[in-house]
Design an enzyme around this catalytic site. Structure first.
Site, PDB file in Angstrom:
ATOM      1  N   HIS A   4     -69.881  75.095  48.508  1.00 61.05           N
ATOM      2  CA  HIS A   4     -69.237  75.841  49.500  1.00 61.05           C
ATOM      3  C   HIS A   4     -69.805  76.130  50.094  1.00 61.05           C
ATOM      4  O   HIS A   4     -70.882  77.132  49.949  1.00 61.05           O
ATOM      5  CB  HIS A   4     -67.990  75.523  49.334  1.00 61.05           C
ATOM      6  N   ARG A  32     -64.850  83.730  43.617  1.00 56.98           N
ATOM      7  CA  ARG A  32     -64.749  84.540  45.492  1.00 56.98           C
ATOM      8  C   ARG A  32     -64.461  85.534  46.254  1.00 56.98           C
ATOM      9  O   ARG A  32     -63.645  85.903  45.609  1.00 56.98           O
ATOM     10  CB  ARG A  32     -64.176  83.320  45.949  1.00 56.98           C
ATOM     11  N   ASP A  88     -57.459  84.576  56.300  1.00 60.02           N
ATOM     12  CA  ASP A  88     -57.598  83.591  55.666  1.00 60.02           C
ATOM     13  C   ASP A  88     -58.328  84.272  54.511  1.00 60.02           C
ATOM     14  O   ASP A  88     -59.925  84.760  53.904  1.00 60.02           O
ATOM     15  CB  ASP A  88     -58.645  82.088  55.758  1.00 60.02           C
ATOM     16  N   GLU A 100     -67.541  84.410  52.825  1.00 65.41           N
ATOM     17  CA  GLU A 100     -67.144  83.434  51.290  1.00 65.41           C
ATOM     18  C   GLU A 100     -67.930  83.259  50.344  1.00 65.41           C
ATOM     19  O   GLU A 100     -67.439  82.281  50.141  1.00 65.41           O
ATOM     20  CB  GLU A 100     -65.335  82.918  52.350  1.00 65.41           C
ATOM     21  N   ASP A 130     -56.549  82.961  46.949  1.00 66.47           N
ATOM     22  CA  ASP A 130     -56.994  83.252  48.419  1.00 66.47           C
ATOM     23  C   ASP A 130     -55.305  82.518  48.590  1.00 66.47           C
ATOM     24  O   ASP A 130     -55.446  81.208  48.708  1.00 66.47           O
ATOM     25  CB  ASP A 130     -57.919  81.411  48.208  1.00 66.47           C
ATOM     26  N   HIS A 167     -59.514  75.959  58.855  1.00 62.70           N
ATOM     27  CA  HIS A 167     -60.384  75.649  59.300  1.00 62.70           C
ATOM     28  C   HIS A 167     -60.669  75.543  60.411  1.00 62.70           C
ATOM     29  O   HIS A 167     -60.069  73.925  61.114  1.00 62.70           O
ATOM     30  CB  HIS A 167     -61.273  74.022  57.962  1.00 62.70           C
TER      31      HIS A 167
HETATM   32  N1  GLY Z   1     -58.679  78.466  52.263  1.00 53.46           N
HETATM   33  C1  GLY Z   1     -59.693  78.151  52.465  1.00 53.46           C
HETATM   34  C2  GLY Z   1     -60.873  78.173  52.628  1.00 53.46           C
HETATM   35  O1  GLY Z   1     -61.278  80.083  52.058  1.00 53.46           O
HETATM   36  O2  GLY Z   1     -61.831  78.124  53.255  1.00 53.46           O
HETATM   37 MN    MN Z   2     -62.123  80.337  53.759  1.00 55.75          MN
HETATM   38 MN    MN Z   3     -59.348  80.981  51.687  1.00 54.17          MN
END
Ligand code: GLY
Ligand code: MN
Ligand code: MN
Length: 433
Positions: free
Chosen positions: A345, A400, A266, A379, A255, A356
């Site tokens: 998450h 992920r 991201d 994600e 990631d 974020h």
């Molecule tokens: N890299 C942090 C997220 O994917 O939220």
């Molecule tokens: Mn993210």
């Molecule tokens: Mn991420």
């Protein structure tokens, strides 16, 4: 007018008559003794100025409906500039950043009382800038105490963030260009990682390859600490130690995102260290991929991220039932949130100057709907920890798959589409490297 001037005018247009808005820049932070962490500008300040030095305040003044913009920034200083780098100074700030007036930031605190005189409303980032709040506390209370001059202290205090973050949430054409670039550079880093990865490598070596590619493509900084997680480390959501060796037969979850001109990429990809998925890895991977592709296909204006997540959870639970990882009734398992042991998450988040990014999501009962110009991540993940109560064959697998998605008028555009994510494409890329 530059884009930054337009943003300031847009903020100004939302201000009350006879008011003042204050935006603090970031401050340098000591890492140890006399070395600092790399400086990163405050995103709100950057959004309104494009100015990248620490220790500054931007002020937007509304005086009877007329806009004036002031900057308090560091004054030029020969010795400091020889040791630590160039400073723009006040005349540079006026000519380069289009503010009306610039002053030495050392004068900010003493000038503050004069600046807030006869301002009925004061806008500042409430509960987010302790040093500014301390200065304001002094200035406002002095003014309240000093009635002799017939001046009034501000009586209303409004959080700049409530206004600014709504502005930041909807990206302009210019921002979308920068975000597409951030995503492309991030994608190049992930492609490189797939190409160079081999058993025996250390997680930090793979991280170095990604960072090398980011820098080669013009993005020397990361948008957040990179996660390079081999095997069961992938089940630690924000694993950043990156200090373990990668082994044949394991997956590695990366990631990582580049920061390009302030904007975050991201991206997450999960792939086999030796280039070939095992059957069990492939089964779980394909489930997550199907969920991710389906989630992206649902992205369009008028849809809530929370509803996309609900549909992802439904598919995930059905998949886990099929593999015997969950047992029972699908609806009941969803009700009981049994999936949370394996997917803990959300489906995604806003993306922008911050990874974020800012902006409200609404509530569980009344979730916010997506709008054109938002950039989000999609994600989904699946994490089977080593101590999960499941068949050994699934244990220690963390997956992920994350892309950066622009909400368009009629649907969505995947900004990070350059990195392969199907099993065949990943295996082919790794085999041909
Ligand atoms: N890299 C942090 C997220 O994917 O939220
Ligand atoms: Mn993210
Ligand atoms: Mn991420």
């Amino acid at each position: 007018m530059t884009e930054f001037e337009q943003r300031r005018s847009s903020f100004f247009s939302k201000m009350a008559n006879n008011s003042l808005a204050i935006f603090p820049a970031g401050q340098e932070k000591i890492r140890s003794k006399d070395t600092e962490y790399p400086f990163r500008q405050n995103s709100d300040f950057y959004y309104l100025t494009g100015f990248n030095e620490p220790d500054a305040y931007l002020l937007i003044v509304n005086k009877e409906g007329k806009q004036q913009t002031l900057l308090f920034n560091r004054k030029k200083d020969k010795t400091a500039e020889i040791w630590n780098g160039k400073r723009l100074g006040q005349s540079g700030a006026v000519s380069k950043f289009g503010v009306d007036l610039a002053y030495d930031v050392a004068e900010f605190e003493t000038q503050l009382q004069e600046l807030i005189v006869d301002c009925s409303v004061l806008y500042y980032p409430v509960f987010s800038a302790p040093e500014l709040e301390r200065c304001l506390n002094v200035a406002v209370n002095k003014l309240r105490a000093d009635r002799s001059r017939g001046q009034v202290a501000p009586a209303q205090f409004i959080d700049t963030q409530m206004i600014l973050h709504e502005m930041r949430l909807i990206k302009s054409e210019y921002e979308i260009e920068l975000m597409a670039e951030a995503a492309e550079i991030s994608a190049a880093g992930h492609i490189r990682a797939m190409q160079v990865c081999h058993p025996g490598m250390w997680e930090y070596q793979l991280a170095a390859e990604i960072h090398y590619e980011f820098a080669q493509q013009g993005a020397p900084n990361v948008a957040y600490n990179s996660i390079v997680a081999g095997s069961h480390n992938a089940c630690i959501l924000h694993y950043t130690e990156n200090n373990q060796q990668l082994h044949k037969g394991d997956l590695v979850l990366i990631d990582a995102g580049a920061e390009y001109k302030g904007y975050a990429g991201d991206i997450t990809r999960t792939f086999p260290v030796n280039g070939v998925f095992s059957d069990h890895q492939a089964q779980l991977y394909q489930l997550v991929l199907d969920i991710q592709v389906s989630a992206i296909s649902q992205v369009k204006p008028g849809v809530a991220l929370a509803d996309i997540n609900k549909s992802a959870i439904k598919k995930l639970v059905e998949g886990l039932l099929e593999f015997g990882i969950l047992e029972g009734d699908s609806e009941q398992l969803i009700k009981d949130q049994a999936y949370k042991a394996f997917y803990m998450h959300g489906i995604g988040h806003y993306l922008g100057l911050d990874v974020h990014d800012v902006g409200l999501y609404g509530t569980a009962e009344d979730p916010r709907l997506l709008e054109a110009g938002m950039v989000i991540t999609i994600e989904p993940g699946l994490y089977i920890s080593e101590d999960a109560d499941v068949d050994d064959v699934w244990k220690g697998i963390g997956i992920r798959i994350e892309d950066d998605v622009l909400v368009t008028k009629n649907g969505a555009e995947v900004l990070s589409a350059d990195v392969p994510k199907s099993i065949n494409e990943i295996e082919a890329l790794m085999a041909n490297a």
